[in-house]
Design a protein around this motif. Sequence first.
Motif, PDB file in Angstrom:
ATOM      1  N   THR A 100     -10.915  -6.411   1.873  1.00  0.00           N
ATOM      2  CA  THR A 100     -12.037  -6.834   2.713  1.00  0.00           C
ATOM      3  C   THR A 100     -12.898  -7.901   2.041  1.00  0.00           C
ATOM      4  OG1 THR A 100     -13.296  -4.971   1.816  1.00  0.00           O
ATOM      5  CG2 THR A 100     -12.142  -4.612   3.909  1.00  0.00           C
ATOM      6  N   ALA A 147      -4.942  -4.285   9.137  1.00  0.00           N
ATOM      7  CA  ALA A 147      -6.367  -4.052   9.387  1.00  0.00           C
ATOM      8  C   ALA A 147      -7.145  -5.346   9.145  1.00  0.00           C
ATOM      9  CB  ALA A 147      -6.874  -2.944   8.470  1.00  0.00           C
ATOM     10  N   ARG A 185     -12.621  -3.649  -0.641  1.00  0.00           N
ATOM     11  CA  ARG A 185     -11.914  -2.443  -0.230  1.00  0.00           C
ATOM     12  C   ARG A 185     -10.459  -2.818   0.032  1.00  0.00           C
ATOM     13  NH1 ARG A 185     -16.150  -1.082  -1.585  1.00  0.00           N
ATOM     14  NH2 ARG A 185     -17.647   0.382  -0.664  1.00  0.00           N
ATOM     15  N   ARG A 186      -9.544  -2.081  -0.573  1.00  0.00           N
ATOM     16  CA  ARG A 186      -8.124  -2.340  -0.370  1.00  0.00           C
ATOM     17  C   ARG A 186      -7.710  -1.760   0.980  1.00  0.00           C
ATOM     18  NH1 ARG A 186      -5.752  -3.505  -5.351  1.00  0.00           N
ATOM     19  NH2 ARG A 186      -7.333  -2.214  -6.346  1.00  0.00           N
ATOM     20  N   VAL A 187      -7.049  -2.566   1.810  1.00  0.00           N
ATOM     21  CA  VAL A 187      -6.590  -2.109   3.128  1.00  0.00           C
ATOM     22  C   VAL A 187      -5.206  -2.697   3.393  1.00  0.00           C
ATOM     23  CG1 VAL A 187      -8.917  -1.871   4.101  1.00  0.00           C
ATOM     24  CG2 VAL A 187      -7.692  -4.056   4.329  1.00  0.00           C
ATOM     25  N   MET A 212       0.826  -1.206   0.000  1.00  0.00           N
ATOM     26  CA  MET A 212       0.000   0.000   0.000  1.00  0.00           C
ATOM     27  C   MET A 212       0.863   1.259   0.000  1.00  0.00           C
ATOM     28  SD  MET A 212      -3.110  -1.182   0.004  1.00  0.00           S
ATOM     29  CE  MET A 212      -4.296  -0.072   0.752  1.00  0.00           C
ATOM     30  N   HIS A 256      -9.165  -8.005   7.418  1.00  0.00           N
ATOM     31  CA  HIS A 256      -9.204  -8.301   5.991  1.00  0.00           C
ATOM     32  C   HIS A 256      -9.582  -9.757   5.763  1.00  0.00           C
ATOM     33  CE1 HIS A 256      -5.124  -9.434   7.300  1.00  0.00           C
ATOM     34  NE2 HIS A 256      -5.173 -10.352   6.338  1.00  0.00           N
ATOM     35  N   ARG A 260      -7.654   7.398   3.085  1.00  0.00           N
ATOM     36  CA  ARG A 260      -7.011   7.510   4.402  1.00  0.00           C
ATOM     37  C   ARG A 260      -5.547   7.120   4.290  1.00  0.00           C
ATOM     38  NH1 ARG A 260      -7.848   4.323   8.222  1.00  0.00           N
ATOM     39  NH2 ARG A 260      -8.937   2.649   7.106  1.00  0.00           N
ATOM     40  N   ALA A 271      -4.037   3.612   3.976  1.00  0.00           N
ATOM     41  CA  ALA A 271      -4.598   2.734   5.002  1.00  0.00           C
ATOM     42  C   ALA A 271      -5.971   2.213   4.617  1.00  0.00           C
ATOM     43  CB  ALA A 271      -4.688   3.485   6.335  1.00  0.00           C
ATOM     44  N   GLY A 272      -6.648   2.929   3.741  1.00  0.00           N
ATOM     45  CA  GLY A 272      -7.995   2.562   3.313  1.00  0.00           C
ATOM     46  C   GLY A 272      -8.504   3.636   2.381  1.00  0.00           C
TER      47      GLY A 272
END
Length: 273
Positions: free
Chosen positions: A188, A203, A197-199, A134, A205, A166, A162-163
Amino acid sequence: MRAVLALGALVLAVSGCSSSPTEPVSDSTPSPSSSATAIETTDPPDPGPRPRVGECHLLSFGQAVNVVGSTEPVTCKRKHTAQTYFVGRLELETKAGHVRRVDSRAAQEQARSTCSARLARHLGRTPRELRLTMARSVWFTPPPKRAEAGADWFRCDVVVVAGPRRLLTLPRATKGLGDAPAVAMCATAPPGTPAFRRVGCAAKHAWKAVSSVDIPGKKLPPRTAVADRMDGPCGDAARADAADPLDFTWSQESPTQEQWDAGQRYGICWVPA
């Protein structure tokens, strides 16, 4: 995340008047006029401070993608979301002797390519490994007034997404950070589903990125052609990651047209986490 300014001049003004008689004057004539010269100067335009490697910045997601302007550094002991890992000088003079603006396409391409090329080394990853993180490079050039005063730098910062919209709060030092779980790319849900959602993998997942597949060509191939190209390599990556080589699943994510135009010429292979 993208980016986007001529040289100032010292202004010197000289004014004054003088008078000097060329003939003797009688006692009845007024005395000669005096000579006076007044000099006015103005301070040269201020190009501002040059960024330094190691400085930290507290950027919002919007500031990180703005890439034009100046943000004041903060102490790295406090909360920050970006750190400068390289500072370079823009090549603004052309072979024909003209001076480019710092927001010109050539200047911005120099900043983009340099910052992108140096990020993997800073984080301790290969360029291919960096695809599965990321971490991103963002670059800044001087704001207009400072560019006009002679500022010709560009600044490379590392940020970690981060998301959605974010940025991750970074540690004091980011060199070698590339293998941290918070930097690894997870999701997610499977790609292509509404819940995707890419995280960062620190986090919550359900899926993780395990490999990437190069897609050749100058134009983005049809989706079916991309899927066919990715199918074998993604299956192999999923098998290698699975506890049981006979029981595994995977999903593949091809680049969108927007990502392709931005330079992403590869797809990503995903497996359940």
